[in-house]
Design a protein around this motif. Structure first.
Motif, mmCIF file in Angstrom:
data_model
loop_
_atom_site.group_PDB
_atom_site.id
_atom_site.type_symbol
_atom_site.label_atom_id
_atom_site.label_comp_id
_atom_site.label_asym_id
_atom_site.label_seq_id
_atom_site.Cartn_x
_atom_site.Cartn_y
_atom_site.Cartn_z
ATOM 1 N N VAL A 245 31.742 36.163 43.822
ATOM 2 C CA VAL A 245 30.571 36.790 43.218
ATOM 3 C C VAL A 245 30.864 36.921 41.732
ATOM 4 O O VAL A 245 31.859 37.527 41.347
ATOM 5 N N TRP A 246 30.001 36.310 40.929
ATOM 6 C CA TRP A 246 30.204 36.295 39.489
ATOM 7 C C TRP A 246 29.192 37.190 38.791
ATOM 8 O O TRP A 246 28.028 37.202 39.150
ATOM 9 N N ASP A 247 29.633 37.915 37.805
ATOM 10 C CA ASP A 247 28.770 38.689 36.924
ATOM 11 C C ASP A 247 28.984 38.135 35.522
ATOM 12 O O ASP A 247 29.861 38.593 34.783
ATOM 13 N N LEU A 248 28.212 37.119 35.177
ATOM 14 C CA LEU A 248 28.421 36.421 33.910
ATOM 15 C C LEU A 248 28.135 37.278 32.691
ATOM 16 O O LEU A 248 28.577 36.956 31.594
ATOM 17 N N LEU A 249 27.420 38.373 32.880
ATOM 18 C CA LEU A 249 27.154 39.262 31.750
ATOM 19 C C LEU A 249 28.350 40.155 31.448
ATOM 20 O O LEU A 249 28.501 40.646 30.333
ATOM 21 N N GLU A 250 29.201 40.368 32.435
ATOM 22 C CA GLU A 250 30.383 41.222 32.254
ATOM 23 C C GLU A 250 31.621 40.408 31.885
ATOM 24 O O GLU A 250 32.379 40.777 31.010
ATOM 25 N N ARG A 251 31.858 39.303 32.610
ATOM 26 C CA ARG A 251 33.023 38.457 32.330
ATOM 27 C C ARG A 251 32.761 37.041 32.834
ATOM 28 O O ARG A 251 32.231 36.849 33.920
ATOM 29 N N THR A 252 33.154 36.097 32.018
ATOM 30 C CA THR A 252 32.888 34.701 32.357
ATOM 31 C C THR A 252 34.138 33.953 32.792
ATOM 32 O O THR A 252 34.059 32.803 33.187
ATOM 33 N N ASN A 253 35.285 34.589 32.723
ATOM 34 C CA ASN A 253 36.527 33.898 33.038
ATOM 35 C C ASN A 253 37.030 34.123 34.458
ATOM 36 O O ASN A 253 37.965 33.451 34.892
ATOM 37 N N GLU A 254 36.428 35.067 35.177
ATOM 38 C CA GLU A 254 36.862 35.315 36.550
ATOM 39 C C GLU A 254 35.731 35.973 37.345
ATOM 40 O O GLU A 254 34.862 36.629 36.767
ATOM 41 N N PRO A 255 35.755 35.787 38.662
ATOM 42 C CA PRO A 255 34.698 36.405 39.475
ATOM 43 C C PRO A 255 34.844 37.920 39.507
ATOM 44 O O PRO A 255 35.939 38.464 39.391
ATOM 45 N N ALA A 256 33.719 38.602 39.673
ATOM 46 C CA ALA A 256 33.732 40.054 39.804
ATOM 47 C C ALA A 256 34.291 40.461 41.155
ATOM 48 O O ALA A 256 34.850 41.540 41.305
ATOM 49 N N MET A 257 34.141 39.576 42.137
ATOM 50 C CA MET A 257 34.578 39.887 43.502
ATOM 51 C C MET A 257 34.822 38.583 44.255
ATOM 52 O O MET A 257 34.132 37.594 44.029
ATOM 53 N N VAL A 258 35.816 38.576 45.123
ATOM 54 C CA VAL A 258 36.056 37.456 46.021
ATOM 55 C C VAL A 258 36.085 38.021 47.437
ATOM 56 O O VAL A 258 36.783 38.998 47.705
#
Length: 82
Positions: free
Chosen positions: A7-20
């Motif tokens: 699960v990616w939150d591109l607004l918070e961080r683009t280098n790693e997923p927010a959750m796996v």
């Protein structure tokens, strides 16, 4: 292809997923979203062994969707030039 979803939150961080979230020990072959009501969304995930996993999307994530599409569009316009 490790049987996990990211699960990616591109607004918070683009280098790693927010959750796996680990779903299966085999590769995921399909993901389908089913909207039951505005407060209940289900995610059906099938894997290479033929198993279908049904997950309920947490309500906290549903409330952010509309706002995040607008924010994501702004983010893309500012950072990427097509």
């Amino acid at each position: 292809m490790n049987g996990s979803i990211e699960v990616w939150d591109l607004l918070e961080r683009t280098n790693e997923p927010a959750m796996v979230q680990s779903i299966s020990s085999t590769a995921i072959t399909s993901i389908q979203l089913k909207i039951i009501t505005s407060r209940q969304h289900l995610l059906a995930i099938s894997d290479a062994s033929g198993t279908v996993h049904i997950l309920q999307v947490p309500y906290i994530l549903l409330g952010m969707v509309g706002m995040n599409f607008k924010n994501l569009d702004s983010f893309i316009q500012l950072n990427y030039h097509f």
